[in-house]
Motif scaffolding. Structure first.
Motif, PDB file in Angstrom:
ATOM      1  N   ASN B 409      -8.347  -2.348  -1.093  1.00  0.00           N
ATOM      2  CA  ASN B 409      -8.671  -3.592  -1.795  1.00  0.00           C
ATOM      3  C   ASN B 409      -7.683  -4.684  -1.384  1.00  0.00           C
ATOM      4  OD1 ASN B 409     -10.298  -4.707  -4.205  1.00  0.00           O
ATOM      5  ND2 ASN B 409      -8.176  -5.270  -4.738  1.00  0.00           N
ATOM      6  N   MET B 410      -8.152  -5.930  -1.350  1.00  0.00           N
ATOM      7  CA  MET B 410      -7.195  -7.031  -1.152  1.00  0.00           C
ATOM      8  C   MET B 410      -7.434  -8.094  -2.215  1.00  0.00           C
ATOM      9  SD  MET B 410      -6.278  -9.383   2.169  1.00  0.00           S
ATOM     10  CE  MET B 410      -5.481 -10.999   1.943  1.00  0.00           C
ATOM     11  N   ASP B 411      -6.382  -8.397  -2.966  1.00  0.00           N
ATOM     12  CA  ASP B 411      -6.489  -9.395  -4.039  1.00  0.00           C
ATOM     13  C   ASP B 411      -5.116  -9.854  -4.517  1.00  0.00           C
ATOM     14  OD1 ASP B 411      -7.327 -10.986  -6.159  1.00  0.00           O
ATOM     15  OD2 ASP B 411      -7.642  -9.300  -7.508  1.00  0.00           O
ATOM     16  N   ASN B 412      -4.247 -10.227  -3.601  1.00  0.00           N
ATOM     17  CA  ASN B 412      -2.973 -10.804  -4.044  1.00  0.00           C
ATOM     18  C   ASN B 412      -2.591 -12.028  -3.227  1.00  0.00           C
ATOM     19  OD1 ASN B 412      -1.898  -9.460  -6.333  1.00  0.00           O
ATOM     20  ND2 ASN B 412      -1.634  -7.631  -5.106  1.00  0.00           N
ATOM     21  N   GLY B 413      -3.581 -12.880  -3.006  1.00  0.00           N
ATOM     22  CA  GLY B 413      -3.306 -14.120  -2.291  1.00  0.00           C
ATOM     23  C   GLY B 413      -3.421 -13.955  -0.795  1.00  0.00           C
ATOM     24  N   SER B 414      -2.909 -14.948  -0.080  1.00  0.00           N
ATOM     25  CA  SER B 414      -3.087 -14.946   1.375  1.00  0.00           C
ATOM     26  C   SER B 414      -1.867 -14.388   2.105  1.00  0.00           C
ATOM     27  CB  SER B 414      -3.420 -16.356   1.874  1.00  0.00           C
ATOM     28  OG  SER B 414      -2.255 -17.157   1.979  1.00  0.00           O
ATOM     29  N   GLY B 415      -0.898 -13.847   1.383  1.00  0.00           N
ATOM     30  CA  GLY B 415       0.327 -13.359   2.015  1.00  0.00           C
ATOM     31  C   GLY B 415       0.092 -12.148   2.913  1.00  0.00           C
ATOM     32  N   ARG B 416       0.866 -12.106   3.997  1.00  0.00           N
ATOM     33  CA  ARG B 416       0.668 -11.025   4.976  1.00  0.00           C
ATOM     34  C   ARG B 416       1.004  -9.659   4.399  1.00  0.00           C
ATOM     35  NH1 ARG B 416       3.587 -11.999  10.226  1.00  0.00           N
ATOM     36  NH2 ARG B 416       2.346 -13.898  10.013  1.00  0.00           N
ATOM     37  N   PHE B 417       0.477  -8.622   5.055  1.00  0.00           N
ATOM     38  CA  PHE B 417       0.693  -7.238   4.617  1.00  0.00           C
ATOM     39  C   PHE B 417       2.089  -6.802   5.040  1.00  0.00           C
ATOM     40  CE2 PHE B 417      -4.080  -5.779   4.727  1.00  0.00           C
ATOM     41  CZ  PHE B 417      -4.356  -6.649   3.694  1.00  0.00           C
ATOM     42  N   ARG B 418       2.944  -6.521   4.063  1.00  0.00           N
ATOM     43  CA  ARG B 418       4.289  -6.036   4.361  1.00  0.00           C
ATOM     44  C   ARG B 418       4.394  -4.529   4.191  1.00  0.00           C
ATOM     45  NH1 ARG B 418       8.107 -10.046   4.314  1.00  0.00           N
ATOM     46  NH2 ARG B 418       9.317  -8.429   5.374  1.00  0.00           N
ATOM     47  N   GLY B 419       3.330  -3.919   3.693  1.00  0.00           N
ATOM     48  CA  GLY B 419       3.334  -2.488   3.466  1.00  0.00           C
ATOM     49  C   GLY B 419       2.200  -2.129   2.534  1.00  0.00           C
ATOM     50  N   ILE B 420       2.326  -1.006   1.859  1.00  0.00           N
ATOM     51  CA  ILE B 420       1.223  -0.556   1.000  1.00  0.00           C
ATOM     52  C   ILE B 420       1.761   0.244  -0.187  1.00  0.00           C
ATOM     53  CG2 ILE B 420       0.784   1.593   2.306  1.00  0.00           C
ATOM     54  CD1 ILE B 420      -2.293   0.874   1.935  1.00  0.00           C
ATOM     55  N   TYR B 421       1.073   0.152  -1.307  1.00  0.00           N
ATOM     56  CA  TYR B 421       1.365   0.973  -2.495  1.00  0.00           C
ATOM     57  C   TYR B 421       0.517   2.244  -2.417  1.00  0.00           C
ATOM     58  CZ  TYR B 421       3.120  -3.391  -4.597  1.00  0.00           C
ATOM     59  OH  TYR B 421       3.792  -4.557  -4.867  1.00  0.00           O
ATOM     60  N   THR B 422       1.147   3.419  -2.580  1.00  0.00           N
ATOM     61  CA  THR B 422       0.323   4.651  -2.545  1.00  0.00           C
ATOM     62  C   THR B 422      -0.221   5.015  -3.915  1.00  0.00           C
ATOM     63  OG1 THR B 422       2.075   6.261  -3.022  1.00  0.00           O
ATOM     64  CG2 THR B 422       1.801   5.577  -0.699  1.00  0.00           C
ATOM     65  N   GLU B 423       0.159   4.282  -4.955  1.00  0.00           N
ATOM     66  CA  GLU B 423      -0.285   4.600  -6.331  1.00  0.00           C
ATOM     67  C   GLU B 423       0.153   6.006  -6.732  1.00  0.00           C
ATOM     68  OE1 GLU B 423      -2.142   2.310  -8.262  1.00  0.00           O
ATOM     69  OE2 GLU B 423      -1.802   0.894  -6.616  1.00  0.00           O
ATOM     70  N   GLY B 424       1.310   6.406  -6.239  1.00  0.00           N
ATOM     71  CA  GLY B 424       1.830   7.729  -6.612  1.00  0.00           C
ATOM     72  C   GLY B 424       1.246   8.866  -5.799  1.00  0.00           C
ATOM     73  N   ASN B 425       0.465   8.535  -4.785  1.00  0.00           N
ATOM     74  CA  ASN B 425      -0.158   9.559  -3.939  1.00  0.00           C
ATOM     75  C   ASN B 425       0.768   9.832  -2.736  1.00  0.00           C
ATOM     76  OD1 ASN B 425      -1.743  11.066  -2.207  1.00  0.00           O
ATOM     77  ND2 ASN B 425      -3.576   9.753  -2.423  1.00  0.00           N
ATOM     78  N   VAL B 426       1.716  10.750  -2.931  1.00  0.00           N
ATOM     79  CA  VAL B 426       2.718  11.020  -1.883  1.00  0.00           C
ATOM     80  C   VAL B 426       2.090  11.528  -0.599  1.00  0.00           C
ATOM     81  CG1 VAL B 426       5.153  11.597  -2.127  1.00  0.00           C
ATOM     82  CG2 VAL B 426       3.493  12.575  -3.712  1.00  0.00           C
ATOM     83  N   GLN B 472       1.800  -7.436  -0.332  1.00  0.00           N
ATOM     84  CA  GLN B 472       1.617  -8.722   0.346  1.00  0.00           C
ATOM     85  C   GLN B 472       2.767  -9.657   0.025  1.00  0.00           C
ATOM     86  OE1 GLN B 472      -2.854  -9.053  -1.041  1.00  0.00           O
ATOM     87  NE2 GLN B 472      -2.418 -10.617   0.493  1.00  0.00           N
ATOM     88  N   ASP B 473       3.158 -10.474   1.004  1.00  0.00           N
ATOM     89  CA  ASP B 473       4.139 -11.505   0.700  1.00  0.00           C
ATOM     90  C   ASP B 473       3.603 -12.365  -0.445  1.00  0.00           C
ATOM     91  OD1 ASP B 473       6.441 -11.175   2.197  1.00  0.00           O
ATOM     92  OD2 ASP B 473       5.597 -12.154   3.976  1.00  0.00           O
ATOM     93  N   LYS B 474       4.513 -12.699  -1.361  1.00  0.00           N
ATOM     94  CA  LYS B 474       4.075 -13.365  -2.596  1.00  0.00           C
ATOM     95  C   LYS B 474       3.631 -14.801  -2.365  1.00  0.00           C
ATOM     96  CE  LYS B 474       8.087 -11.324  -4.289  1.00  0.00           C
ATOM     97  NZ  LYS B 474       9.318 -11.365  -5.088  1.00  0.00           N
ATOM     98  N   LEU B 475       4.289 -15.462  -1.430  1.00  0.00           N
ATOM     99  CA  LEU B 475       4.040 -16.895  -1.192  1.00  0.00           C
ATOM    100  C   LEU B 475       4.061 -17.637  -2.530  1.00  0.00           C
ATOM    101  CD1 LEU B 475       1.228 -16.666   1.565  1.00  0.00           C
ATOM    102  CD2 LEU B 475       3.685 -16.298   1.785  1.00  0.00           C
ATOM    103  N   ASP B 476       3.105 -18.534  -2.749  1.00  0.00           N
ATOM    104  CA  ASP B 476       3.066 -19.257  -4.024  1.00  0.00           C
ATOM    105  C   ASP B 476       1.896 -18.809  -4.901  1.00  0.00           C
ATOM    106  OD1 ASP B 476       1.515 -20.303  -1.992  1.00  0.00           O
ATOM    107  OD2 ASP B 476       1.850 -22.397  -2.507  1.00  0.00           O
ATOM    108  N   TYR B 477       1.452 -17.579  -4.632  1.00  0.00           N
ATOM    109  CA  TYR B 477       0.310 -17.051  -5.382  1.00  0.00           C
ATOM    110  C   TYR B 477       0.589 -17.012  -6.882  1.00  0.00           C
ATOM    111  CZ  TYR B 477      -3.294 -13.693  -6.799  1.00  0.00           C
ATOM    112  OH  TYR B 477      -4.353 -13.064  -7.419  1.00  0.00           O
ATOM    113  N   GLY B 478       1.649 -16.318  -7.251  1.00  0.00           N
ATOM    114  CA  GLY B 478       1.958 -16.174  -8.676  1.00  0.00           C
ATOM    115  C   GLY B 478       2.602 -17.414  -9.268  1.00  0.00           C
ATOM    116  N   SER B 479       3.310 -18.160  -8.437  1.00  0.00           N
ATOM    117  CA  SER B 479       4.098 -19.270  -8.979  1.00  0.00           C
ATOM    118  C   SER B 479       3.259 -20.485  -9.335  1.00  0.00           C
ATOM    119  CB  SER B 479       5.185 -19.671  -7.985  1.00  0.00           C
ATOM    120  OG  SER B 479       4.598 -20.203  -6.820  1.00  0.00           O
TER     121      SER B 479
END
Lengths: 561, 561
Positions: B409-426, B472-479
């Motif tokens: 899924n992608m839904d945190n603004g336009s910031g580039r991919f810096r990595g990924i969350y595994t949601e606890g799936n080691v 994703q890089d945060k940029l000004d998405y949340g701010s």
């Protein structure tokens, strides 16, 4: 450097501050911190009166309110001092909506001194991209009934992470370094040497104005040079017979870019504008509010304090410059409340017409202290004063020029006083060091010989009178409040205003009681043509660099502040 | 740590990346960087279509446009998948003006799913401060024809200096630390344990809604929780029979505070509102856009990608979530343009109803992969699903649950991919490390076992299916962009979208070709009452802390995102 500064401070404290001075400092602090009226004053100017565009009914209200307030506090010789300004203008409401290709409410604020629309005006949008008179020909016969955008949209860069800033010690230290190669941030010479470009822009604007009227353009849209939804306003020429003839609005950069991209993609956006605005021609004066705590000396010298009371029309002018007015008024209120009887007269001047070119303070200085020859050529007289070829030499002083000691101005937002600019007046430096000493727990008291420009102390400095501004914490003044639609009292820092009021009152006290009037720099004089040429080259270079950054070229007329 | 990570990376590169994989990575990069259509796609969604509120005609346009586009690119099984959503709503324009004690054009945007005004509505303003049903009595008979402000104004704090941020290596490193004591940022358990407070708020809102209607309130004004002129929008309940009955607007915090202070000072502000808005009840479904690159295996497993296509109505939904849609579409376009024939089916899902509670993706998961028991009690059925007592146990899986590999899924603004969350799936960690390797010059490829919540991968994770979001890089998405009126394409970083598209395409390629489907975490299951109680205590504490910060309590109904 720092250690040396501290020991110097202790020395001056021990030598120059008599115990009655420190007693007075105690009283000033108590009155300024615990009986403060500064926020109440500011609320009256902002929430109650609102925007105070020079020449508008609201500005007149502000004049009347400050007059009554200063009277009520017991100041003397309180009056409104008129000067010829031009047309008054005010607006009650404005709206702009995109009607097609889709419907969106846009956010816009009128350019000051443009006519209202007399109801809804609808029109197709075209991009108008003319930078010189020659460029106009291509648009002839094509603009009737159109709403024109002043240039294409521009990419919005990433915002800076420095919205709200206080000076740190490193920056303050850098600020104290003097650079002999750098021209003062203001001076009649620099202004004069930028004249060619300004003249070209003025001529273009005059021709453009007639052209757009003749072509029956329905409306004009400017892009706010700020991004992030902030609308940065400005005005057209306010002089009688010179006001822009077409209703004009400044809209959010994001909305402007949307329209621009729609046009790029072959769409014809259709807009609806509605501006409820009007001119006020019954009184073409603007007014400075003047009041005094009279000096007890026989023929008292004069100490002045003030800031501009006028604002732009986008918001309530809280940090630009309600803050400076409220603090100036509070400083004299504190002294008055302490029943202080100064040797020198303490006079407050709350200026009008600052935003259009420091007109109020300049008129006051011209009337009271020193005058400069006006142009004799009729064509030149018809130009705005910033375009006069000769900036007026020699300076002719009046009687009070000699009686004048010092003027303190405040006009850089609500940030606390971190020190003061001497404007290159080295003789003032140790005096100010001494004056800061009872407030060393409130302010670093940094003193720099650098200059700071863009506001009313220039009118004094320009005729050889000591006029100063304090170093203020920047806060978010420059980053988002200056001339924008969010310049409301919400963004004012109360503690900082109290700090500034106390220090300013302390400075007025010392200035009014000092043995000698404030030392002066040599009188300004005209410079050689060679020097002028060199300054022009430098100014051109600086302008080019500025143009690369390219964000402030939208104003209909270049104004000083 | 860093060195170890690098050597691990080299190892996986040499062991797991066959030369045909790297050839594919080359092709993906070339197509994604030099033949990119991602900005064109985004322009269509934003400049062209504009806001895409679920159930609105513009959202339907976006469904139709994405459908046609995916077809045109050659994807198969392209269709709009309906689910029951509620009433549609849209607005064309809105304005609000202060008429007295002075005239000011204010800036406001309607609350979604409130009625229009049918022309100008004028009324005196009163502050309405009720937090419980008991508080309503004091207002009975006093609100007729009034425009009510939802609470008093609040002081505006100094803004933060972190408008635009990219992760630095320290932050990324911190992000990889797993905290066993911290509940996942989303989970049916947590939702369930916040039910009491939410139920109370829901009941209050329902009663309030009836009360305001009965009292014939003319309009309602909310304060944007953001400052600096930014309007942060939200919606009322969109369910049939539940929509808020009074026209309501959210206005700038600065304007709200002005009104509030006027009332404090004994004034009665008079406002004029005009909202041109309407409900659309002809179709109470919303739609997800679905399309596939069919897998070549006999009974192919499923790899999914997507993001929500819907947005709020304040701006064009560029970073929330045009960006995620454009990148998801671009990733499948890249693979399609390369004529890639995956073993597994690659399916894109562009969801609706995300902003109101992840409804589109949840409905899709329910229909295709796993379903949870619905309440049998009629009263409970009438509540919004987030208020159901039992969040549905046990999970009943469908045939495709077993065939499902992974959803990105992608839904945190336009910031580039810096990595990924595994949601606890080691088990996913080393796989992702390997998949990032051909893009190590584009991304740090940080992998954290932490969870990230608030968007549609949760709908998959909630039923035991691997669903992931990238760091994703945060940029000004949340701010400043998230749900505000400046969420336009101006604030999208093109280079970042290209980077994300390429990495996402690379991930889809690997997911579609891997020998095994993505490893899974254990199936979620109901937890003991003791555990629930403990989680509730923690959640209450967390909520109290949040309430102290107090900025998001204005929404008419608490919604998930």
């Amino acid at each position: 450097m720092k250690k040396f500064g501290l020991s110097l401070l202790c020395l001056s404290l021990s030598t120059a501050y008599a115990s009655d001075d420190l007693d007075m400092a105690n009283k000033i602090r108590a009155e300024g911190f615990y009986n403060s009226e500064v926020m109440h004053t500011l609320e009256q100017l902002t929430d109650e009166i609102g925007p105070r565009l020079s020449g508008s009914p609201q500005m007149k209200k502000a004049n009347d309110w400050t007059l009554e307030k200063l009277k009520a506090w017991g100041l003397k010789n309180v009056y409104l001092d008129p000067f010829e300004f031009g047309r008054g203008w005010s607006h009650d409401s404005a709206s702009i909506a995109l009607l097609s290709p889709r419907e969106v409410s846009l956010h816009g604020i009128p350019v000051a001194w443009t006519p209202g629309t007399q109801g809804d005006v609808k029109g197709d949008v075209v991009i108008f991209d003319a930078a010189s008179i020659a460029d106009l020909a291509q648009y002839k016969g094509k603009l009737k009934g159109k709403i024109i955008m002043m240039g294409a949209g521009k990419n919005i860069e990433a915002p800076e992470n420095s919205v709200f800033q206080r000076y740190d010690s490193g920056e303050l230290s850098t600020l104290t370094e003097f650079d002999v190669m750098r021209a003062p941030s203001h001076s009649p010479w620099v202004t004069s040497d930028r004249r060619d470009g300004a003249m070209q822009r003025y001529n273009f604007q005059t021709t453009l104005s007639t052209f757009l009227k003749e072509e029956q353009v329905a409306g004009v849209i400017y892009r706010s040079w700020r991004q992030g939804g902030l609308i940065n306003v400005f005005g057209s020429d306010h002089r009688v017979g010179k006001t822009f003839p077409v209703p004009a609005l400044i809209i959010e950069a994001e909305h402007y870019n949307l329209l621009s991209r729609m046009i790029d993609n072959g769409k014809t956006p259709k807009l609806s504008l509605n501006i409820d605005a009007r001119f006020h021609d019954n009184d073409r004066n603007a007014y400075n509010t003047i009041a005094e705590i009279p000096g007890s000396d026989k023929n008292p010298e004069i100490v002045m304090v003030g800031g501009h009371l006028d604002s732009w029309h986008a918001s309530d002018g809280a940090v630009d410059n309600g803050a400076g007015v409220a603090v100036s008024m509070e400083a004299v209120r504190i002294l008055q409340a302490l029943n202080f009887k100064p040797k020198r007269t303490i006079r407050i001047g709350l200026w009008s017409g600052e935003e259009q070119g420091l007109f109020g303070s300049a008129a006051y200085v011209d009337e009271h202290f020193a005058t400069r020859p006006k142009p004799t050529d009729k064509n030149e007289q018809a130009l705005p004063s910033y375009l006069w070829k000769d900036q007026g030499w020699p300076i002719e002083t009046k009687a009070d020029h000699d009686k004048f000691s010092v003027y303190f101005n405040m006009d850089n937002g609500s940030g606390r006083f971190r020190g003061i600019y001497t404007e290159g007046n080295v003789a003032a430096k140790s005096i100010f060091g001494n004056w800061f000493s009872p407030y060393s727990d409130l302010s670093t008291g940094t003193i720099t010989n650098q200059s700071t420009g863009g506001t009313d102390h220039e009118s004094f400095d320009d005729v050889g009178l000591p006029g100063f501004q304090f170093i203020q914490d920047k806060l978010d003044y420059g980053s988002r409040l200056h001339h924008t639609h969010i310049d409301s009292i919400d963004h004012v820092v109360e503690a900082d205003l109290k700090q500034a009021s106390v220090i300013l009152a302390g400075f007025l006290y010392k200035a009014a009681m000092a043995d000698e009037r404030m030392p002066r720099k040599p009188m300004p004089k005209d410079i050689s043509n060679l020097q002028k040429q060199q300054m022009k080259l430098k100014a051109d270079k600086a302008r080019k660099n500025r143009d690369k950054k390219g964000n402030k070229n939208l104003e209909i007329n270049s104004v000083k502040n």
